[in-house]
Motif scaffolding. Structure first.
Motif, PDB file in Angstrom:
ATOM      1  N   GLU A  35       0.816  -1.212   0.000  1.00 34.96           N
ATOM      2  CA  GLU A  35       0.000   0.000   0.000  1.00 34.96           C
ATOM      3  C   GLU A  35       0.851   1.264   0.000  1.00 34.96           C
ATOM      4  N   ALA A  36       0.564   2.143  -0.943  1.00 33.88           N
ATOM      5  CA  ALA A  36       1.295   3.406  -1.037  1.00 33.88           C
ATOM      6  C   ALA A  36       1.137   4.192   0.272  1.00 33.88           C
ATOM      7  N   GLY A  37       2.207   4.835   0.720  1.00 35.47           N
ATOM      8  CA  GLY A  37       2.144   5.687   1.895  1.00 35.47           C
ATOM      9  C   GLY A  37       2.325   4.965   3.212  1.00 35.47           C
ATOM     10  N   ARG A  38       2.512   3.630   3.183  1.00 33.65           N
ATOM     11  CA  ARG A  38       2.732   2.861   4.423  1.00 33.65           C
ATOM     12  C   ARG A  38       4.201   2.459   4.501  1.00 33.65           C
ATOM     13  N   SER A  39       4.748   2.458   5.717  1.00 32.36           N
ATOM     14  CA  SER A  39       6.143   2.048   5.888  1.00 32.36           C
ATOM     15  C   SER A  39       6.256   0.542   5.694  1.00 32.36           C
ATOM     16  N   VAL A  40       7.474   0.065   5.489  1.00 32.85           N
ATOM     17  CA  VAL A  40       7.695  -1.378   5.356  1.00 32.85           C
ATOM     18  C   VAL A  40       7.203  -2.101   6.611  1.00 32.85           C
ATOM     19  N   LEU A  41       7.508  -1.557   7.780  1.00 35.30           N
ATOM     20  CA  LEU A  41       7.099  -2.195   9.028  1.00 35.30           C
ATOM     21  C   LEU A  41       5.576  -2.330   9.099  1.00 35.30           C
ATOM     22  N   GLU A  42       4.866  -1.294   8.675  1.00 33.34           N
ATOM     23  CA  GLU A  42       3.401  -1.392   8.621  1.00 33.34           C
ATOM     24  C   GLU A  42       2.976  -2.426   7.595  1.00 33.34           C
ATOM     25  N   GLN A  43       3.568  -2.382   6.399  1.00 38.44           N
ATOM     26  CA  GLN A  43       3.154  -3.291   5.325  1.00 38.44           C
ATOM     27  C   GLN A  43       3.324  -4.762   5.730  1.00 38.44           C
ATOM     28  N   ILE A  44       4.352  -5.047   6.521  1.00 41.11           N
ATOM     29  CA  ILE A  44       4.597  -6.462   6.853  1.00 41.11           C
ATOM     30  C   ILE A  44       4.021  -6.886   8.207  1.00 41.11           C
ATOM     31  N   THR A  45       3.481  -5.948   8.996  1.00 44.90           N
ATOM     32  CA  THR A  45       2.945  -6.372  10.300  1.00 44.90           C
ATOM     33  C   THR A  45       1.545  -5.865  10.602  1.00 44.90           C
ATOM     34  N   SER A  46       1.292  -4.577  10.408  1.00 47.39           N
ATOM     35  CA  SER A  46      -0.002  -4.045  10.857  1.00 47.39           C
ATOM     36  C   SER A  46      -1.002  -3.839   9.730  1.00 47.39           C
TER      37      SER A  46
END
Lengths: 462, 462
Positions: A292-303
């Motif tokens: 998803e555009a605008g999300r950090s890698v940490l968000e993309q892979i966990t939250s």
């Protein structure tokens, strides 16, 4: 020989002095090809269960191989009057293909040197045989030095974790009283990095589907039918393409309905955690987050939830070329879920999305592979705090409280069926290549993992 | 025994009386697993070439196995002073997978009963071993009855037709003088229907490409990377989806630039031909033409170009489920070409189309598998008319002049390199399942195919 009053240091020293024997036992387990997803390996799964049961019996556990409709469970008890812990791990492993990419036999473990560290190379070295053996070897050290464990312990080892745990639900229901403990300990997760231990409090859920698109009654020659006959490869590709929006988000209707933003406190903590987007992706040859555009890698892979095409195939895939229009094409598609996304609702929405895109002359069939919601463990419990302290002592730096992108459905099952929280403590590394060729477990993870459990058991006994 | 003045009927009667022996020789050839696309079968290809060479020698051909950079050619001559014909066929066959869908061993031919007809079941029974043997057995009948062929004959049998004929170009160039004849006879096409023979005058060309999209340096676990890592399956599916417009036309830029409408006379003739869209598609379980909107099935499969995904694969495709993000995904994609579409221009346009859609962190590699333009044979030559008459005599109904959706690149090669037209005369049926499991050739096709060649050789000698 055993001295019930021996110090914690004496137990830790025993671990150090006997690490070679601990490693040899892990190697014996790794040599068993317990691939649960392929029925051809059912005998190997049983063999792994029997071997583990014997190991537990040798440590005075009241242990047995427990049959299920699928691969058996291993259950062992060594209860105490006051506090009891339930340890969970799984003895089954992922398939090994593509075999040609392995540098040595997947089920012939060996020690190799990698980036200056010693690693154990084998399928299951990390996920989950290496991890579960850290706990068993910690118990062994207590038995040898003190003659007893410091706290009541039950062990539950599953043989179907890699194939969606089809028998787990019924087993937990049937044996709820026997298995219920004060807290569960699960060893199937990563450390934060090679030096920072962690306890995972946030896990993504999973919905997995096998989808097959069928058209003609047989494979066709594209010279004779090309143009006029519906091609399932083309249809499937168009359906897969339709699953993602141009901004990287999932296009299934209602997919984000029950997704919540991170609590402000967690979002703040994550900004402080040492996490380098470039380094994480760079480690596997990538440079840009693709979700998803605008999300950090940490968000993309966990939250954040996601959709991945884990496999797809149709038509001729061998050497050379064959101008065929296949009769069918298939894909294995999974969704990682977060927060209160309902796996059954997501599965239904996915199927509706696909069915709406199946053209004339095609049929679609679905086959489900497990469904589990995301789960969140309260981060403020006293046992969690004690375990964090023990880990910090062992590794010499503050243990992290983190989220994980993977799915460990049993956390939710323990909560719902046994009313029990879980502590997710693991020593794997993100570069362990689990589910991939040349899976490894750092020798340090194994050795200090055993030491970590010695300390955690001591802390939780208090 | 041989009588140079024996009648045509005597030769035809010899065919009838010896059909069992003719069939036994075909079975011997069918037992050789000459799969040209798989290097593992190179020895079988050579064996087929040697067997055919010996058969030709036994019929007094000056024949030899002729090496190439790939599988060898078989060339034999029995020249006459006045008119010479060059017969072309291919002894290589398609792979046999999926093997589990065969009702008997692909290389253990047998006679079966199907819809009230006797059929020969084996890989290559139709394409092209059964077809090429009709010609050789016709020559055998002339030899047995008259002691000589009625007209000069050369034979060229290829071993790489199913893998894009990589050695053909160089071989024709190097042996142009030796091979040049008055006309070529090619036996690799269908009859119009089970009762109507045909000569094909219009053939589609072919461009075939293997495309691989690569992203991460290794397979990844979707729990750890799902969302953030680029998934080659998804990327490839999106590229495949982009190849077709919603109206079924091919979306590659410039694809239709050199496509021409059917000449009015041919379009009129086609409307008179017995062709039932519903029956053609219904025979393979389909009901609606899936190609360009507004075009008939006959147009879609013969006079219009198309794009087909012949194979695609990426990630885990075995039993059960594996939550992997693969490092790469591949597809085999081919284009059928018509009129003056230039295969090299189409290949370049396709690659440009793909390259423009490869996102960050992905690379694309292409591997080409043959390129041939469409070809059209003049429908008004005197030899064509004689051959049509011979076929009409044998089958008792007027032979059709038709187009074919398949690609037989050698027709264009013969024209360009040897200045020679071709007569495409074949006895296969659209339901022969060539390139598919349970390939068959009607026993009637074999028997009357031999008789047809006896008549055609007689007609072309005059």
């Amino acid at each position: 020989m055993a001295n019930p009053a021996a110090s914690l240091d004496a137990v830790l020293s025993h671990v150090d002095a006997n690490i070679d024997a601990s490693l040899e036992r892990l190697f014996t387990l790794l040599r068993i090809a317990s691939i649960s997803t392929d029925p051809a390996y059912a005998g190997e799964c049983l063999k792994a269960a029997e071997w583990l049961t014997n190991e537990l019996k040798g440590l005075d556990f009241d242990a047995a191989v427990r049959p299920t409709a699928g691969h058996p469970m291993v259950v062992g008890h060594q209860r105490a009057a006051d506090r009891n812990l339930l340890f969970y791990g799984h003895y089954d492993v992922q398939p090994v293909d593509p075999l040609e990419l392995w540098t040595s036999e997947p089920f012939e473990p060996r020690i190799a040197e990698e980036d200056g560290r010693k690693v154990i190379l084998a399928r299951g070295a990390s996920d989950d045989k290496g991890q579960l053996m850290t706990f068993i070897e910690a118990c062994r050290a207590y038995k040898a030095v003190r003659g007893a464990l410091p706290v009541g312990v039950s062990v539950l080892l599953e043989g179907e974790e890699e194939s969606g745990s089809p028998s787990l639900d019924a087993f937990l229901t049937a044996n709820a009283e026997e298995l219920k403990s004060d807290i569960a300990l699960i060893c199937d997760t990563d450390m934060w990095d090679t030096r920072t231990p962690s306890i995972i409090t946030m896990l993504r859920g999973l919905v997995a589907e096998n989808v097959t698109i069928a058209a003609a009654s047989r494979d066709l020659h594209s010279g004779m039918y090309g143009g006029a006959a519906r091609n399932p490869n083309q249809v499937l590709a168009e359906i897969i393409a339709s699953l993602r929006n141009p901004d990287g988000s999932v296009a299934v209707e209602g997919f984000y309905d029950d997704v919540e933003e991170l609590p402000e406190t967690v979002a703040e903590q994550w900004k402080r955690l040492p996490f380098d987007d470039k380094a994480y992706l760079g480690g596997v040859g990538l440079s840009e987050p693709a979700g998803e555009a605008g999300r950090s890698v940490l968000e993309q892979i966990t939250s954040r939830p996601t959709c991945e095409i884990n496999g797809m195939w149709g038509g001729y895939t061998g050497e050379g070329f064959k101008t065929v229009i296949p009769a069918k094409a298939s894909a294995k598609i999974s969704f990682r879920l977060v927060a209160s996304q309902d796996p059954h609702k997501i599965r239904a929405a996915f199927r509706k999305h696909v069915e709406a895109r199946v053209p004339a002359d095609c049929t679609v069939t679905f086959h489900e592979h497990g469904a589990s919601p995301a789960s969140v463990v309260p981060a403020d419990g006293p046992l969690l705090q004690k375990a964090l302290g023990a880990l910090s002592d062992e590794w010499g730096r503050e243990a992290a409280v983190a989220g994980s992108g993977g799915s460990i459905p049993i956390v939710g099952d323990f909560k719902r069926k046994l009313g029990m929280d879980s502590l997710l403590i693991g020593f794997a590394q993100t570069d362990d290549r689990i589910h991939s060729p040349n899976e490894k477990y750092n020798l340090e993870s194994y050795h200090r993992g055993i030491r970590s459990w010695v300390r955690v058991l001591d802390a939780l006994a208090g």
